[in-house]
Design an enzyme around this catalytic site. Structure first.
Site, PDB file in Angstrom:
ATOM      1  N   LYS A   1      -2.428  -1.626  -3.719  1.00 56.14           N
ATOM      2  CA  LYS A   1      -3.082  -0.306  -3.721  1.00 56.14           C
ATOM      3  C   LYS A   1      -2.317   0.976  -3.712  1.00 56.14           C
ATOM      4  O   LYS A   1      -1.245   0.737  -3.138  1.00 56.14           O
ATOM      5  CB  LYS A   1      -3.744  -0.433  -2.313  1.00 56.14           C
ATOM      6  CG  LYS A   1      -4.794   0.624  -1.988  1.00 56.14           C
ATOM      7  CD  LYS A   1      -5.287   0.596  -0.773  1.00 56.14           C
ATOM      8  CE  LYS A   1      -5.955   1.759  -0.274  1.00 56.14           C
ATOM      9  NZ  LYS A   1      -6.581   1.912   1.114  1.00 56.14           N
TER      10      LYS A   1
ATOM     11  N   LYS B   1       0.884  -1.154  -0.046  1.00 54.61           N
ATOM     12  CA  LYS B   1       0.115   0.177   0.057  1.00 54.61           C
ATOM     13  C   LYS B   1       1.012   1.059   0.022  1.00 54.61           C
ATOM     14  O   LYS B   1       1.659   1.363   0.905  1.00 54.61           O
ATOM     15  CB  LYS B   1      -0.908  -0.041   1.156  1.00 54.61           C
ATOM     16  CG  LYS B   1      -1.546   1.255   1.458  1.00 54.61           C
ATOM     17  CD  LYS B   1      -2.802   0.984   2.518  1.00 54.61           C
ATOM     18  CE  LYS B   1      -3.601   2.342   2.792  1.00 54.61           C
ATOM     19  NZ  LYS B   1      -4.510   2.234   3.738  1.00 54.61           N
TER      20      LYS B   1
HETATM   21  C1  PBG Z   1      -7.384   3.042   5.840  1.00 52.56           C
HETATM   22  C2  PBG Z   1      -7.724   3.064   4.262  1.00 52.56           C
HETATM   23  C3  PBG Z   1      -7.569   4.229   3.383  1.00 52.56           C
HETATM   24  C4  PBG Z   1      -8.049   3.634   2.247  1.00 52.56           C
HETATM   25  C5  PBG Z   1      -8.362   2.234   2.249  1.00 52.56           C
HETATM   26  N1  PBG Z   1      -8.277   2.104   3.611  1.00 52.56           N
HETATM   27  C6  PBG Z   1      -7.040   5.400   3.674  1.00 52.56           C
HETATM   28  C7  PBG Z   1      -5.508   5.842   3.614  1.00 52.56           C
HETATM   29  O1  PBG Z   1      -4.821   4.951   3.933  1.00 52.56           O
HETATM   30  O2  PBG Z   1      -5.510   7.086   4.104  1.00 52.56           O
HETATM   31  C8  PBG Z   1      -7.914   4.517   0.812  1.00 52.56           C
HETATM   32  C9  PBG Z   1      -9.155   3.950  -0.154  1.00 52.56           C
HETATM   33  C10 PBG Z   1      -9.334   4.764  -1.190  1.00 52.56           C
HETATM   34  O3  PBG Z   1      -8.903   5.986  -1.302  1.00 52.56           O
HETATM   35  O4  PBG Z   1     -10.416   4.483  -1.759  1.00 52.56           O
HETATM   36  N2  PBG Z   1      -6.013   3.160   6.032  1.00 52.56           N
END
Ligand code: PBG
Length: 329
Positions: free
Chosen positions: A254, A201
């Site tokens: 992601k 991520k």
């Molecule tokens: C929580 C999380 C996030 C997303 C999914 N789980 C946000 C982040 O890490 O700030 C992002 C999902 C999206 O942008 O659609 N940590």
């Protein structure tokens, strides 16, 4: 054999011909639809930066879930907006937490049996400071504590698994969290519940609109101290390796669109089921162009999803899930 013997256009002549030789396919059952669940009843609050996406109370989310079943969508990814936030994100692991309650209600509705109900695990929606773990502040330097966050994340995972989640999906990016969650889930009698790790991520600008939807923008600092640097593909492979060693059952990459090369590299290197999350910014960016009439809505949407599949993701988390499923029918 070269032109004119070989003419690649021969197999592009009709839709029937193109369909016959198509290499990559999109299916509604490989799409996962995110839901943002909030307290109350009859609540359907639009997210300004994400047209068509809402904060939904459990009763409204239920309707949305039933619609997903009718469309043949594969699963749901559940996020929660608690009534109250605090330093330690206690709402995330509360017995009557918002997602815990939603899962119990969903699980009692047999009409939703066909949906894989996935619970996102992170503290950022539940902490007053908006970070994904326990925060210590030293002057103007904020630090998210790795090891102190693990027990809270593990507790959250076990609590959501006990509430009925079919899959637990950690998105916090703390080191060691998959192992900590596996232990806690096993101890809670949930050894049969798989973990889908957001293994790679990246700290991305494309999460912007989500932070409005989940009310989870960090109050100080940013997430670059725990989410990955977008420049690093080898490090992404190490992240995945680590999560696999800790017991991850599935992997999620992601964002998706800006990181297709990372998805491809992960697909070639690892044999676990692999998915990708087409995140909020990818969705909002396309919507902004649709609103201006700059892009053809249906075609651009399907093309964005097909690219993610072609890169190597078997399943896709996407805010387009319902719209795409309607088209794929
Ligand atoms: C929580 C999380 C996030 C997303 C999914 N789980 C946000 C982040 O890490 O700030 C992002 C999902 C999206 O942008 O659609 N940590």
């Amino acid at each position: 054999m070269q032109f004119p013997v070989t003419r690649l256009r021969r197999l592009r002549s009709t839709e029937a011909m193109r369909s016959l030789v198509r290499e990559t396919h999109l299916r509604p059952s490989a799409l996962i639809y995110p839901l943002f669940i909030c307290p109350g009843e009859g609540v359907r609050k639009p997210i300004g930066s994400m047209p068509g996406v809402f904060n939904l109370s459990i009763d409204e989310a239920m309707k949305e879930a039933e619609e997903c079943v009718a469309l043949g969508i594969g699963g749901l990814l559940l996020f929660g907006l608690p009534a109250e936030k605090d330093e330690l994100g206690t709402g995330a692991y509360a017995e009557d937490g918002i997602v815990q309650r939603a899962l119990r209600a969903f699980k009692a509705n047999r009409a939703l049996d066909g949906l894989v109900q996935i619970a996102d695990v992170c503290l950022c929606e539940y902490t007053s400071h908006g970070h994904c773990g326990v925060l210590t502040v030293d002057g103007d330097h904020a630090h998210v504590e790795n090891d102190a966050s693990l027990p809270l994340l593990a507790r959250t995972a076990a609590s959501l698994a006990r509430a009925g989640a079919d899959v637990i999906a950690p998105s916090d990016m703390m080191d060691g969290r998959v192992a900590a969650m596996r232990d806690a889930m096993d101890a809670a009698g949930c050894e049969g519940t798989p973990i889908m790790s957001y293994a790679a991520k990246f700290a991305s600008a494309f999460y912007g609109p989500f932070r409005e939807a989940a009310d989870s923008a960090p109050q100080v600092g940013d997430r670059r101290g725990y989410q990955m640097d977008g420049a690093n593909i080898r490090e992404a492979m190490r992240e995945i390796e680590q999560d696999v060693a800790e017991g991850a059952d599935m992997l999620l990459m992601k964002p998706a669109g800006p990181y297709l090369d990372v998805i491809r590299a992960a697909r070639e290197r690892f044999d676990l089921p692999l998915g990708a999350y087409q995140v909020s910014g990818e969705y909002s960016m396309l919507h902004a162009a649709f609103e201006r009439g700059w892009l053809d809505r249906d075609r651009a949407m399907l093309e964005s999803l097909l690219s993610i599949r072609r890169a190597g993701a078997e399943f896709i988390v996407t805010y387009f899930a319902k719209d795409a499923a309607r088209l794929l029918g």
